[in-house]
Design a protein around this motif. Structure first.
Motif, PDB file in Angstrom:
ATOM      1  N   THR A 187      -7.899  -0.669  -1.616  1.00 30.61           N
ATOM      2  CA  THR A 187      -8.088  -0.345   0.478  1.00 30.61           C
ATOM      3  C   THR A 187      -7.493  -0.161   0.826  1.00 30.61           C
ATOM      4  O   THR A 187      -7.690   1.305   1.707  1.00 30.61           O
ATOM      5  CB  THR A 187      -7.767  -1.982   0.997  1.00 30.61           C
ATOM      6  N   GLU A 188      -5.979   0.631   0.660  1.00 33.73           N
ATOM      7  CA  GLU A 188      -5.484   1.458   0.782  1.00 33.73           C
ATOM      8  C   GLU A 188      -6.051   2.907   0.987  1.00 33.73           C
ATOM      9  O   GLU A 188      -5.493   4.297   1.101  1.00 33.73           O
ATOM     10  CB  GLU A 188      -3.667   1.668   0.993  1.00 33.73           C
ATOM     11  N   ALA A 189      -6.240   2.842  -0.366  1.00 34.61           N
ATOM     12  CA  ALA A 189      -7.058   4.827  -1.086  1.00 34.61           C
ATOM     13  C   ALA A 189      -7.734   5.026   0.090  1.00 34.61           C
ATOM     14  O   ALA A 189      -8.054   6.020   0.267  1.00 34.61           O
ATOM     15  CB  ALA A 189      -7.138   4.535  -2.331  1.00 34.61           C
ATOM     16  N   ILE A 190      -9.400   4.605   0.214  1.00 35.90           N
ATOM     17  CA  ILE A 190      -9.970   4.340   0.791  1.00 35.90           C
ATOM     18  C   ILE A 190      -9.600   4.908   1.539  1.00 35.90           C
ATOM     19  O   ILE A 190     -10.195   5.290   2.564  1.00 35.90           O
ATOM     20  CB  ILE A 190     -11.130   2.890  -0.182  1.00 35.90           C
ATOM     21  N   HIS A 191      -9.192   3.495   2.848  1.00 33.00           N
ATOM     22  CA  HIS A 191      -8.988   3.922   4.201  1.00 33.00           C
ATOM     23  C   HIS A 191      -8.059   4.797   4.630  1.00 33.00           C
ATOM     24  O   HIS A 191      -8.701   5.655   5.907  1.00 33.00           O
ATOM     25  CB  HIS A 191      -7.897   2.917   4.578  1.00 33.00           C
ATOM     26  N   ASN A 192      -6.920   6.061   3.672  1.00 33.61           N
ATOM     27  CA  ASN A 192      -6.889   7.169   3.755  1.00 33.61           C
ATOM     28  C   ASN A 192      -8.051   7.838   3.502  1.00 33.61           C
ATOM     29  O   ASN A 192      -7.464   8.929   4.474  1.00 33.61           O
ATOM     30  CB  ASN A 192      -5.593   7.695   2.394  1.00 33.61           C
TER      31      ASN A 192
END
Length: 291
Positions: A187-192
């Motif tokens: 989730t954090e990777a896609i959000h970035n």
């Protein structure tokens, strides 16, 4: 004739013994229980002795690396703990100052800058802590079968205010797909990646987020109509703290894409980018479909 045959047999037996000893040494090294012994150069080959020394040196380096890793883990934890309270206090006091009556415009502007710069510093420290943990292998991922649709809906909801502020159209297209990934870190990777797309897409632009499933992997695509990336920078943008000269006017420290790539790679996936300067970019995240 008999002497020659005996010599050949002796040589072969000697070679077998040497190969067997070398194999045992390598097996012990792989299992982590290799112990260096004293060797007689007249009774064992020089190659076996050199291999023994190499394995011994390698295991010493491994032990030193483990020690340094533990020290780094402790240092990272200390930095995270020691900076959390002072930064929180700075943000709190700046908020209290801002609420004071009869505050001049100049003072109010300075208070706003204190709060803004403190938030930037807090973000940078968090990013550095995550980077250190990833590089040291301290952060562990736990991939399991998860819904891609739920993941992407969550990310799009998180950036809703950002896209509305810039009047950007964001389109989500995803069927009931599943892949193997760690929900938190993915989730954090896609959000970035999506956050970068919003940042570099002009007002009134558009972003599309979609996913497609294949036999061995699932691909998530994030396409934007932003400023694009020069071809020679396609690999550079994933480097830690890399900032292109073309984005100097934009906020950022050059850590988001680096973290995204490290998080995805830690799960057995990878990221690709295709971009045309001044026309937009397309980031593709590949995640395993099975364990």
């Amino acid at each position: 004739m008999l002497f020659s045959v005996s010599l050949v047999v002796w040589y072969r037996l000697s070679m077998r013994r040497t190969i067997r000893r070398l194999t045992q040494m390598v097996d012990c090294a792989i299992e982590g229980n290799f112990k260096e012994s004293k060797y007689d150069e007249s009774a064992i080959s020089a190659l076996e002795t050199k291999l023994s020394r190499y394995i011994g040196q390698f295991q010493t380096r491994e032990r030193n690396l483990a020690t340094e890793k533990n020290r780094l883990k402790s240092l990272v934890s200390d930095i995270s703990h020691q900076t959390k309270t002072p930064l929180s206090n700075i943000l709190l006091y700046s908020q209290l100052l801002k609420e004071q009556p009869h505050l001049s415009n100049d003072c109010a502007e300075m208070v706003d800058q204190i709060a803004l710069q403190s938030e930037k510093l807090q973000f940078l420290i968090h990013a550095l802590v995550k980077t250190s943990r990833l590089e040291a292998g301290i952060i562990s991922v736990s991939p399991k079968k998860e819904s891609i649709a739920d993941l992407l809906v969550s990310v799009c909801e998180d950036v809703k205010q950002q896209v509305e502020a810039k009047k950007i159209q964001i389109q989500l297209s995803c069927d009931c797909l599943e892949a193997v990934f760690d929900r938190k870190w993915t989730t954090e990777a896609i959000h970035n990646i999506v956050d970068n797309a919003i940042k570099y897409t002009p007002i009134g632009g558009s972003i599309s987020v979609s996913a497609v499933s294949y036999e061995l992997f699932c691909r998530i695509d994030i396409n934007d109509t932003g400023i694009g990336i020069a071809e020679y920078e396609s690999n550079e943008i994933f480097q830690r703290f890399y900032r292109s000269s073309a984005v100097g006017a934009y906020e950022g420290v050059g850590i988001g894409l680096y973290l995204a790539r490290e998080m995805i790679m830690a799960q057995g996936g990878y990221i690709k980018v295709n971009s045309t300067l001044h026309q937009g970019s397309a980031f593709s995240v590949f995640l395993p479909s099975t364990k």
